[in-house]
Design a protein around this motif. Structure first.
Motif, short mmCIF file in Angstrom:
data_model
loop_
_atom_site.label_atom_id
_atom_site.label_comp_id
_atom_site.label_asym_id
_atom_site.label_seq_id
_atom_site.Cartn_x
_atom_site.Cartn_y
_atom_site.Cartn_z
N LEU A 71 92.79 -59.33 -6.29
CA LEU A 71 93.08 -58.80 -4.95
C LEU A 71 91.81 -58.73 -4.10
O LEU A 71 91.83 -59.05 -2.91
CB LEU A 71 93.74 -57.43 -5.06
N LYS A 72 90.70 -58.31 -4.72
CA LYS A 72 89.45 -58.22 -3.97
C LYS A 72 88.97 -59.60 -3.51
O LYS A 72 88.47 -59.76 -2.40
CB LYS A 72 88.38 -57.55 -4.83
N GLU B 175 90.91 -60.64 -0.52
CA GLU B 175 90.62 -59.85 0.68
C GLU B 175 89.35 -60.32 1.41
O GLU B 175 89.14 -59.94 2.55
CB GLU B 175 90.48 -58.37 0.31
N GLU B 176 88.52 -61.11 0.75
CA GLU B 176 87.33 -61.61 1.43
C GLU B 176 87.76 -62.41 2.67
O GLU B 176 88.75 -63.14 2.63
CB GLU B 176 86.52 -62.51 0.49
N HIS C 230 91.65 -61.64 7.81
CA HIS C 230 91.74 -60.89 6.56
C HIS C 230 93.20 -60.85 6.14
O HIS C 230 94.08 -60.53 6.94
CB HIS C 230 91.22 -59.45 6.75
N THR D 156 95.91 -59.79 2.69
CA THR D 156 96.05 -59.07 1.43
C THR D 156 97.17 -59.70 0.63
O THR D 156 97.89 -60.59 1.12
CB THR D 156 96.34 -57.58 1.68
N ASN E 88 99.67 -54.83 -0.77
CA ASN E 88 98.24 -54.79 -1.10
C ASN E 88 97.98 -53.95 -2.35
O ASN E 88 97.11 -53.08 -2.38
CB ASN E 88 97.43 -54.25 0.08
#
Length: 632
Positions: free
Chosen positions: A312-313, A316-317, A327, A329, A364
């Motif tokens: 997920l991270k 999100e970049e 952006h 999610t 998210n």
């Protein structure tokens, strides 16, 4: 010496051989000459009539033989003139690769298709042995085929030959003998490139198992890999995890930038998912903006959750589309093979169920499957079917909750609340089926029926002589999205004969999705003379937005504030403030959820206009309302 004498003798024989024996046309001339001579002899030298006719018969037979021989030879002679054209066409053709070899395997001739297939210029190969191009492992096969052609037989074989650039070509060849005067003088090599067919087969296989846009495996190949991993994990008693990922609000990207840029975003997401995978892990694009990951390198379920959060991270970049920083999610549903009875289909179904839950929980996020959900999807699907049937069979009924004046205690209105008389489960309250009705769109049909039935029942009470009072009906956001809601309300009023002032429509905060449309719709409804109430006032961030933009007649204080006015001073202050503000705006106030006398007294002290709740009456059937009206 003897051999030379034999040769000269043979030469002399050929030299003095009558010309008529060499070519068919010369034989025809000889036969015709003999026939003509025989006719002259018959008439000049033979006087006997019988012998003369016998001689003429012989002449006619000779002439006939000449004619038959000519007739048989003419078609072949006519066809011979095409031989050169046919040979030239084949040698210039690019359709079928052809090569001509002598008895020793030397290239004598080749056509354009053959030189193009091998990558060489024709002149660079003519006069060279064909074997120098053949892969050593295939040379014995070509040797055998050429030897068979020397013996007059045709042979087919598969060989590997080197292209000029170095890569191997797999060819299917046919070696056919070339004969002249019953003697084999060489070999005709007919080739077919099997590499093209293999490339086509590989392309078809790729299209069957891979996503053409991202290059990732597709659903079919993912299921195959999942089945293999499950079998191996079962033998080795290992834990594997499935992540089913869906991008949040991806349709908004397509709507804003177009599908072309949406595809570019999906390719970037695919690259990021691939980037963080271990060697034994696997990622696939399932469909649209959905991806699946097969993680074979996890130790525990907590490990799966940690890896999912890392995924997920990475998603999100920020991205960049048309120079615009973007952006996005994602939501992920997770499942492991803790239950060894689960096959690939069952596991993927559970991951999908977990993804749906993650979406419903606010997006998210990643959510691990829980066994308590096992039948929820099926139950929802079953309930949706039963609801559709309930509309057709008129299984819905209305209950009415009385609304009372807080000054004199008289009943001043009712709120219509739908119930479902389920044939098996009994009476169902709105919380059991309204959310699914909203999701499936059947709320529009149910809402239309509620509006019609509430107006009909209210008119029936008036016709029975009871005091006229308004009936409140809740409206769904889906009903507001219909552009003919005011027309529908007008039609129902005309059909039932109910006067507009005796109908009150309740709206909620979610109606503010399209302020302009909702405002126009409410104005059209108030122009009819129908009242508008705001239900659950105070629970939403845009509650005061209603008062500014919409024609509101009445506020209904949410039951959550009323319930805690005795225990929570903040709630008490909020209720008092809502009442004061509404009165300053000349808006009536009704409190719902009143369950005891203390709550009622508090509302009276702060001059609330009306109330409804279990303290005086729960929702009841229509005949119970008649009893209350009769009692006064």
């Amino acid at each position: 010496m003897g051999k030379e004498m034999d040769t000269s003798t043979e030469t002399r024989k050929q030299r003095f051989m009558p010309l008529s024996l060499r070519e068919p046309w010369q034989i025809n001339i000889l036969l015709l000459a003999l026939a003509f001579a025989w006719i002259i002899v018959s008439f000049v030298f033979i006087s006997n009539e019988m012998y003369r006719w016998s001689s003429l018969t012989v002449a006619i037979c000779l002439a006939g033989a000449a004619f038959v021989l000519y007739a048989r030879q003419y078609p072949f002679a006519s066809f011979r003139k095409y031989h050169s054209a046919i040979v030239n066409t084949l040698m210039q053709s690019e359709a079928v690769p052809l090569a001509v070899l002598d008895g020793n395997g030397i290239l004598l001739e080749m056509n354009e298709a053959c030189s193009r297939m091998l990558g060489y210029q024709r002149d660079n190969l003519l006069g060279s042995p064909i074997m120098q191009l053949i892969d050593p492992a295939s040379r014995h096969l070509l040797d055998e085929a050429i030897e068979q052609s020397r013996n007059g037989d045709t042979m087919q074989s598969n060989i590997t030959i080197a292209h000029r650039s170095g890569f191997p070509l797999e060819l299917q060849i046919v070696c056919a003998p070339m004969s002249q005067d019953d003697e084999v003088i060489g070999t005709l090599l007919i080739c077919h490139d099997l590499s093209d067919r293999k490339r086509n087969v590989e392309r078809i296989r790729y299209m069957a198992y891979y996503d053409d846009m991202t290059g990732l495996p597709n659903r079919t190949l993912f299921q195959m890999k999942l089945t293999e991993s499950l079998s191996r994990a079962k033998e080795d008693e290992e834990l594997i995890g499935i992540c089913y990922l869906d991008l949040d609000r991806f349709k908004l990207v397509n709507a804003s930038f177009g599908r072309e840029f949406g595809d570019m975003l999906l390719m970037q997401v695919a690259e990021r998912l691939n980037r963080g995978l271990a060697e034994q892990d696997y990622v696939a694009r399932m469909e649209g903006d959905e991806f699946a990951l097969l993680l074979n390198s996890i130790e525990t379920q907590e490990d799966l959750l940690d890896k999912s959060k890392q995924i997920l991270k990475s998603i999100e970049e920020p991205y960049e589309l048309k120079g615009f920083p973007l952006h996005i999610t994602a939501s992920i549903g997770l499942v492991t093979n803790m239950n060894i009875q689960d096959d690939g289909y069952t596991l993927f179904k559970k991951a999908d169920m977990a993804l749906v839950k993650a979406k419903e929980s606010g997006k998210n996020d990643c959510l691990l499957y829980d066994d308590s959900w096992s039948n929820s999807s099926f139950e929802r699907l079953k309930l949706q079917h039963e609801m559709y049937r309930a509309i057709q069979r008129s299984e819905f009924v209305l209950h009415y909750q009385p609304q009372y004046d807080l000054v004199n205690g008289s009943m001043v209105g009712v709120e219509a609340l739908v119930r479902w008389m389920h044939p098996v489960r009994g009476l169902l309250t709105p919380g059991d089926f309204i959310p699914l009705a909203e999701e499936s769109g059947m709320i529009v049909q149910i809402g239309d029926w509620v509006l019609l039935e509430a107006c009909r029942q209210n008119k029936e009470w008036q016709d029975a002589g009871f005091k006229p009072m308004p009936v409140s009906v809740n409206l769904s956001i889906r009903q507001f999205l219909q552009h003919d809601l005011a027309s529908r309300v007008s039609e129902v009023l005309e059909l039932t004969g109910l006067e507009p002032q005796y109908l009150d429509l309740e709206i909620t905060e979610s109606m503010t999705i399209d302020v302009g449309h909702i405002s126009r719709c409410l104005l059209s409804i108030t122009d009819l003379g129908v009242g508008i109430s705001v239900d659950d006032f105070g629970t939403g961030y845009s509650s005061f937005h209603y008062l500014k933009n919409f024609p509101i007649d009445r506020l209904k204080i949410d039951r959550s504030f009323v319930r805690d006015i005795q225990q929570d001073p903040n709630d008490a202050e909020i209720v008092a403030a809502i009442i004061a503000m509404a009165h300053n705006l000349n808006i009536q106030v009704i409190a719902e959820g009143v369950e005891n006398e203390e709550q009622m007294n508090f509302l009276r002290r702060h001059h609330c206009d009306e109330m409804q709740g279990f303290f005086w009456s729960p929702p009841v059937p229509s005949d119970s309302i008649e009893q209350i009206l009769k009692a006064g």
